[in-house]
Design a protein around this motif. Structure first.
Motif, PDB file in Angstrom:
ATOM      1  N   LYS A  18       0.844  -1.176  -0.013  1.00 41.98           N
ATOM      2  CA  LYS A  18      -0.032  -0.052   0.060  1.00 41.98           C
ATOM      3  C   LYS A  18       0.894   1.316   0.077  1.00 41.98           C
ATOM      4  O   LYS A  18       0.566   2.221  -0.715  1.00 41.98           O
ATOM      5  CB  LYS A  18      -1.039  -0.033   1.056  1.00 41.98           C
ATOM      6  N   LEU A  19       1.582   1.364   0.922  1.00 40.60           N
ATOM      7  CA  LEU A  19       2.670   2.554   1.046  1.00 40.60           C
ATOM      8  C   LEU A  19       4.048   2.199   0.630  1.00 40.60           C
ATOM      9  O   LEU A  19       4.691   1.293   0.712  1.00 40.60           O
ATOM     10  CB  LEU A  19       2.610   3.099   2.597  1.00 40.60           C
ATOM     11  N   CYS A  20       4.876   3.314   0.339  1.00 51.79           N
ATOM     12  CA  CYS A  20       6.080   3.476   0.324  1.00 51.79           C
ATOM     13  C   CYS A  20       6.687   4.732   1.327  1.00 51.79           C
ATOM     14  O   CYS A  20       6.375   5.694   0.997  1.00 51.79           O
ATOM     15  CB  CYS A  20       6.588   3.810  -1.180  1.00 51.79           C
ATOM     16  N   GLY A  21       7.300   4.212   2.493  1.00 53.83           N
ATOM     17  CA  GLY A  21       7.444   5.327   3.478  1.00 53.83           C
ATOM     18  C   GLY A  21       5.969   5.626   4.041  1.00 53.83           C
ATOM     19  O   GLY A  21       5.193   4.758   4.244  1.00 53.83           O
ATOM     20  N   ASP A  22       5.744   6.988   3.995  1.00 54.75           N
ATOM     21  CA  ASP A  22       4.340   7.323   4.534  1.00 54.75           C
ATOM     22  C   ASP A  22       3.445   7.755   3.443  1.00 54.75           C
ATOM     23  O   ASP A  22       2.449   8.550   3.492  1.00 54.75           O
ATOM     24  CB  ASP A  22       4.559   8.503   5.270  1.00 54.75           C
ATOM     25  N   LYS A  23       3.575   7.481   2.039  1.00 58.39           N
ATOM     26  CA  LYS A  23       2.913   7.915   0.951  1.00 58.39           C
ATOM     27  C   LYS A  23       2.309   6.665   0.133  1.00 58.39           C
ATOM     28  O   LYS A  23       2.977   5.503   0.083  1.00 58.39           O
ATOM     29  CB  LYS A  23       3.724   8.696  -0.028  1.00 58.39           C
ATOM     30  N   THR A  24       1.303   6.943  -0.352  1.00 54.39           N
ATOM     31  CA  THR A  24       0.565   5.831  -1.374  1.00 54.39           C
ATOM     32  C   THR A  24       1.304   5.758  -2.511  1.00 54.39           C
ATOM     33  O   THR A  24       2.070   7.001  -3.027  1.00 54.39           O
ATOM     34  CB  THR A  24      -0.833   5.891  -1.497  1.00 54.39           C
ATOM     35  N   GLY A  25       1.099   4.969  -3.530  1.00 50.31           N
ATOM     36  CA  GLY A  25       1.650   5.094  -4.977  1.00 50.31           C
ATOM     37  C   GLY A  25       0.839   6.010  -5.714  1.00 50.31           C
ATOM     38  O   GLY A  25       1.765   6.915  -6.527  1.00 50.31           O
ATOM     39  N   GLY A  26      -0.362   6.247  -5.291  1.00 52.38           N
ATOM     40  CA  GLY A  26      -1.095   7.417  -6.031  1.00 52.38           C
ATOM     41  C   GLY A  26      -0.450   8.871  -5.528  1.00 52.38           C
ATOM     42  O   GLY A  26      -0.410   9.763  -6.441  1.00 52.38           O
ATOM     43  N   GLU A  27      -0.361   8.930  -4.379  1.00 53.62           N
ATOM     44  CA  GLU A  27       0.576  10.272  -3.963  1.00 53.62           C
ATOM     45  C   GLU A  27       1.724  10.584  -4.755  1.00 53.62           C
ATOM     46  O   GLU A  27       2.104  11.638  -5.220  1.00 53.62           O
ATOM     47  CB  GLU A  27       0.551  10.330  -2.404  1.00 53.62           C
ATOM     48  N   ILE A  28       2.413   9.356  -4.794  1.00 52.01           N
ATOM     49  CA  ILE A  28       3.789   9.681  -5.511  1.00 52.01           C
ATOM     50  C   ILE A  28       3.823  10.013  -6.821  1.00 52.01           C
ATOM     51  O   ILE A  28       4.180  10.778  -7.478  1.00 52.01           O
ATOM     52  CB  ILE A  28       4.958   8.200  -5.169  1.00 52.01           C
ATOM     53  N   LEU A  29       2.743   8.998  -7.564  1.00 56.12           N
ATOM     54  CA  LEU A  29       2.659   9.316  -9.117  1.00 56.12           C
ATOM     55  C   LEU A  29       2.138  10.881  -9.271  1.00 56.12           C
ATOM     56  O   LEU A  29       2.440  11.270 -10.243  1.00 56.12           O
ATOM     57  CB  LEU A  29       1.730   8.240  -9.588  1.00 56.12           C
ATOM     58  N   GLY A  30       1.300  11.304  -8.354  1.00 54.84           N
ATOM     59  CA  GLY A  30       0.462  12.441  -8.508  1.00 54.84           C
ATOM     60  C   GLY A  30       1.798  13.525  -8.328  1.00 54.84           C
ATOM     61  O   GLY A  30       1.500  14.666  -9.104  1.00 54.84           O
ATOM     62  N   ASP A  31       2.597  13.323  -7.457  1.00 51.52           N
ATOM     63  CA  ASP A  31       3.769  14.401  -7.122  1.00 51.52           C
ATOM     64  C   ASP A  31       4.538  14.477  -8.497  1.00 51.52           C
ATOM     65  O   ASP A  31       5.069  15.506  -8.947  1.00 51.52           O
ATOM     66  CB  ASP A  31       4.573  13.915  -6.105  1.00 51.52           C
ATOM     67  N   HIS A  32       4.937  13.246  -9.114  1.00 53.60           N
ATOM     68  CA  HIS A  32       5.766  13.236 -10.429  1.00 53.60           C
ATOM     69  C   HIS A  32       4.724  13.938 -11.487  1.00 53.60           C
ATOM     70  O   HIS A  32       5.458  14.600 -12.291  1.00 53.60           O
ATOM     71  CB  HIS A  32       6.217  11.634 -10.715  1.00 53.60           C
ATOM     72  N   ILE A  33       3.490  13.587 -11.620  1.00 54.39           N
ATOM     73  CA  ILE A  33       2.792  14.314 -12.750  1.00 54.39           C
ATOM     74  C   ILE A  33       2.711  15.765 -12.559  1.00 54.39           C
ATOM     75  O   ILE A  33       2.941  16.617 -13.372  1.00 54.39           O
ATOM     76  CB  ILE A  33       1.327  13.471 -12.818  1.00 54.39           C
ATOM     77  N   ALA A  34       2.454  16.353 -11.212  1.00 52.02           N
ATOM     78  CA  ALA A  34       2.340  17.676 -10.858  1.00 52.02           C
ATOM     79  C   ALA A  34       3.637  18.420 -11.447  1.00 52.02           C
ATOM     80  O   ALA A  34       3.437  19.473 -11.713  1.00 52.02           O
ATOM     81  CB  ALA A  34       2.099  17.879  -9.452  1.00 52.02           C
ATOM     82  N   ALA A  35       4.806  17.612 -11.150  1.00 52.89           N
ATOM     83  CA  ALA A  35       6.169  18.303 -11.483  1.00 52.89           C
ATOM     84  C   ALA A  35       6.289  18.507 -12.999  1.00 52.89           C
ATOM     85  O   ALA A  35       7.253  19.193 -13.424  1.00 52.89           O
ATOM     86  CB  ALA A  35       7.300  17.597 -10.707  1.00 52.89           C
ATOM     87  N   ALA A  36       5.265  17.754 -13.868  1.00 50.80           N
ATOM     88  CA  ALA A  36       6.034  17.450 -15.168  1.00 50.80           C
ATOM     89  C   ALA A  36       4.728  18.333 -16.000  1.00 50.80           C
ATOM     90  O   ALA A  36       4.823  17.978 -17.366  1.00 50.80           O
ATOM     91  CB  ALA A  36       5.988  16.305 -15.650  1.00 50.80           C
ATOM     92  N   LEU A  37       3.473  18.845 -15.491  1.00 52.72           N
ATOM     93  CA  LEU A  37       2.457  19.171 -16.216  1.00 52.72           C
ATOM     94  C   LEU A  37       2.904  20.417 -17.385  1.00 52.72           C
ATOM     95  O   LEU A  37       3.479  21.238 -16.906  1.00 52.72           O
ATOM     96  CB  LEU A  37       1.658  19.793 -15.359  1.00 52.72           C
ATOM     97  N   PRO A  38       2.463  19.972 -18.591  1.00 55.60           N
ATOM     98  CA  PRO A  38       2.600  21.174 -19.622  1.00 55.60           C
ATOM     99  C   PRO A  38       1.669  22.144 -19.301  1.00 55.60           C
ATOM    100  O   PRO A  38       0.389  21.832 -18.846  1.00 55.60           O
ATOM    101  CB  PRO A  38       2.525  20.195 -21.012  1.00 55.60           C
ATOM    102  N   GLU A  39       1.751  23.259 -20.324  1.00 58.93           N
ATOM    103  CA  GLU A  39       0.701  24.372 -20.248  1.00 58.93           C
ATOM    104  C   GLU A  39      -0.762  23.746 -20.836  1.00 58.93           C
ATOM    105  O   GLU A  39      -0.613  22.995 -21.838  1.00 58.93           O
ATOM    106  CB  GLU A  39       1.171  25.501 -21.050  1.00 58.93           C
ATOM    107  N   GLY A  40      -1.865  24.076 -20.268  1.00 57.03           N
ATOM    108  CA  GLY A  40      -3.174  23.460 -20.825  1.00 57.03           C
ATOM    109  C   GLY A  40      -3.578  22.353 -20.172  1.00 57.03           C
ATOM    110  O   GLY A  40      -4.693  22.003 -20.466  1.00 57.03           O
ATOM    111  N   VAL A  41      -2.582  21.672 -19.291  1.00 54.80           N
ATOM    112  CA  VAL A  41      -2.985  20.452 -18.443  1.00 54.80           C
ATOM    113  C   VAL A  41      -3.056  20.698 -17.353  1.00 54.80           C
ATOM    114  O   VAL A  41      -2.110  21.091 -16.662  1.00 54.80           O
ATOM    115  CB  VAL A  41      -2.411  19.218 -19.072  1.00 54.80           C
ATOM    116  N   LYS A  42      -4.156  20.360 -16.259  1.00 54.74           N
ATOM    117  CA  LYS A  42      -4.132  20.503 -14.911  1.00 54.74           C
ATOM    118  C   LYS A  42      -4.217  19.009 -14.127  1.00 54.74           C
ATOM    119  O   LYS A  42      -4.361  18.001 -15.066  1.00 54.74           O
ATOM    120  CB  LYS A  42      -5.025  21.363 -14.375  1.00 54.74           C
ATOM    121  N   MET A  43      -3.835  18.977 -13.027  1.00 53.84           N
ATOM    122  CA  MET A  43      -3.946  17.736 -12.415  1.00 53.84           C
ATOM    123  C   MET A  43      -4.760  18.021 -11.060  1.00 53.84           C
ATOM    124  O   MET A  43      -4.603  18.902 -10.416  1.00 53.84           O
ATOM    125  CB  MET A  43      -2.599  17.261 -12.059  1.00 53.84           C
TER     126      MET A  43
END
Length: 124
Positions: A18-43
């Motif tokens: 379920k977790l890696c440290g204190d984060k879920t996989g979804g939280e970690i993937l969301g962090d990576h996506i948020a850091a890479a968002l192009p203009e016109g796309v939101k998360m």
């Protein structure tokens, strides 16, 4: 028109954990996506997309376009880059259809479903 990537923030880190440290996989993937968002796309993060047979689920949607649900991603920067690249192509498309030959390798095999635009049924 704004394209949104909805990331399930309660998704497991992997099929086994379920977790890696204190984060879920979804939280970690969301962090990576948020850091890479192009203009016109939101998360946006969303708790439980009910894709629990997969881990790291997300949806890509925009008004008047198809909605895609994807899952079973590794919560890595590489997975996030593939999702963001697909979302940018989706955003550029009039209908949300992205030709298969333009799909990033990292999203192939991760599609769970494709739904028609809500507006086609007269819903709002």
């Amino acid at each position: 028109m704004t394209t949104t990537i909805l990331v399930c923030d309660t998704c497991r880190f992997s099929a086994e954990e379920k977790l890696c440290g204190d984060k879920t996989g979804g939280e970690i993937l969301g962090d990576h996506i948020a850091a890479a968002l192009p203009e016109g796309v939101k998360m946006r993060r969303h708790s439980c997309l009910m894709g629990c047979d997969h881990h790291c689920n997300l949806a890509i949607r925009a008004p008047g376009k198809l909605t895609y649900v994807l899952g079973a991603f590794e919560p890595t920067a590489e997975s996030a880059a593939a999702v963001v690249e697909f979302a940018a192509k989706f955003d550029e498309s009039e209908t949300g259809r992205v030709p298969f030959k333009e799909w990033p390798v990292g999203v192939k095999g991760h599609f769970v479903s494709r739904m028609p635009p809500i507006e086609e049924d007269g819903w709002e």
